[in-house]
Write a protein that holds these residues in place. Structure first.
Motif, mmCIF file in Angstrom:
data_model
loop_
_atom_site.group_PDB
_atom_site.id
_atom_site.type_symbol
_atom_site.label_atom_id
_atom_site.label_comp_id
_atom_site.label_asym_id
_atom_site.label_seq_id
_atom_site.Cartn_x
_atom_site.Cartn_y
_atom_site.Cartn_z
ATOM 1 N N GLY A 165 0.806 -1.222 0.000
ATOM 2 C CA GLY A 165 0.000 0.000 0.000
ATOM 3 C C GLY A 165 0.835 1.266 0.000
ATOM 4 N N GLU A 166 2.027 1.200 0.566
ATOM 5 C CA GLU A 166 2.906 2.363 0.616
ATOM 6 C C GLU A 166 3.758 2.496 -0.646
ATOM 7 N N ILE A 167 4.133 1.373 -1.241
ATOM 8 C CA ILE A 167 5.091 1.378 -2.347
ATOM 9 C C ILE A 167 4.431 1.417 -3.727
ATOM 10 N N LEU A 168 3.431 0.581 -3.939
ATOM 11 C CA LEU A 168 2.878 0.423 -5.283
ATOM 12 C C LEU A 168 2.329 1.720 -5.890
ATOM 13 N N PRO A 169 1.610 2.549 -5.132
ATOM 14 C CA PRO A 169 1.103 3.782 -5.755
ATOM 15 C C PRO A 169 2.198 4.660 -6.354
ATOM 16 N N MET A 170 3.357 4.731 -5.712
ATOM 17 C CA MET A 170 4.424 5.586 -6.241
ATOM 18 C C MET A 170 5.083 4.983 -7.482
ATOM 19 N N LEU A 171 4.885 3.682 -7.712
ATOM 20 C CA LEU A 171 5.451 3.033 -8.892
ATOM 21 C C LEU A 171 4.555 3.150 -10.120
ATOM 22 N N VAL A 172 3.294 3.502 -9.912
ATOM 23 C CA VAL A 172 2.315 3.512 -11.006
ATOM 24 C C VAL A 172 2.759 4.357 -12.205
ATOM 25 N N PRO A 173 3.275 5.586 -12.032
ATOM 26 C CA PRO A 173 3.689 6.341 -13.221
ATOM 27 C C PRO A 173 4.757 5.620 -14.044
ATOM 28 N N ALA A 174 5.727 5.008 -13.380
ATOM 29 C CA ALA A 174 6.780 4.279 -14.097
ATOM 30 C C ALA A 174 6.222 3.013 -14.740
ATOM 31 N N ILE A 175 5.311 2.336 -14.057
ATOM 32 C CA ILE A 175 4.666 1.153 -14.635
ATOM 33 C C ILE A 175 3.912 1.537 -15.898
ATOM 34 N N ARG A 176 3.130 2.588 -15.800
ATOM 35 C CA ARG A 176 2.345 3.069 -16.951
ATOM 36 C C ARG A 176 3.265 3.403 -18.134
#
Length: 157
Positions: free
Chosen positions: A137-148
């Motif tokens: 919950g703490e890590i995944l949201p910040m990775l979303v732009p790079a994932i996208r």
């Protein structure tokens, strides 16, 4: 978009406890990606050959856009997710693991023990996450732009 989430846990795969990490991945990605997501859900034990075969299947046969693993990234002898992931990757993207460790270390000093990584196989992005739902919950949201962005590149956009 086709997304697979793999929970790597001896105990969850044996039914000793409920998988809470996989559903947390679905919740977060569902909030951050527009449009329908076709989910592939897998819960398997920490067995390197099985992890490698599952990753190959989801990338090559299922042609998932994104495969997110949870668990098996620590220093314990049965934590083999990074090794299994690296064995099937075509290109490693170490920045994912680096930023996860930096961000987590500020809250949990033992985060430095994480060996999580990411990379690509064909047109699939694979990202290793920790096994703790709170950490996800703490890590995944910040990775979303790079994932996208990575998915766009893999699809030639």
């Amino acid at each position: 978009m086709k997304v697979a989430r793999i929970t790597l846990s001896d105990r969850a795969s044996a039914g000793v406890y409920e998988d809470r990490s996989g559903p947390e991945i679905e919740r977060i990605l569902g909030e951050h990606f527009a449009g329908p997501i076709e989910w592939k859900r897998v819960v398997i034990p920490d067995e390197r050959p099985q992890i490698e075969e599952t990753l190959r299947q989801l990338c090559d046969a299922e042609q998932c856009d994104l495969v997110v693993t949870t668990g098996g990234t620590g220093p314990a002898p049965r934590d083999v997710t990074p090794e299994a992931t690296r064995a099937i990757l075509e290109r490693e993207l170490p920045g994912f693991g680096e930023i996860m460790r930096v961000q987590s270390f500020a809250k949990v000093p033992t985060a430095i023990l994480s060996r999580a990584t990411a990379g690509t196989r064909g047109r699939t992005l694979i990202v290793n996450l920790p096994g703790n739902p709170k950490a996800i919950g703490e890590i995944l949201p910040m990775l979303v732009p790079a994932i996208r962005e990575a998915i766009r590149h893999l699809h030639g956009e």
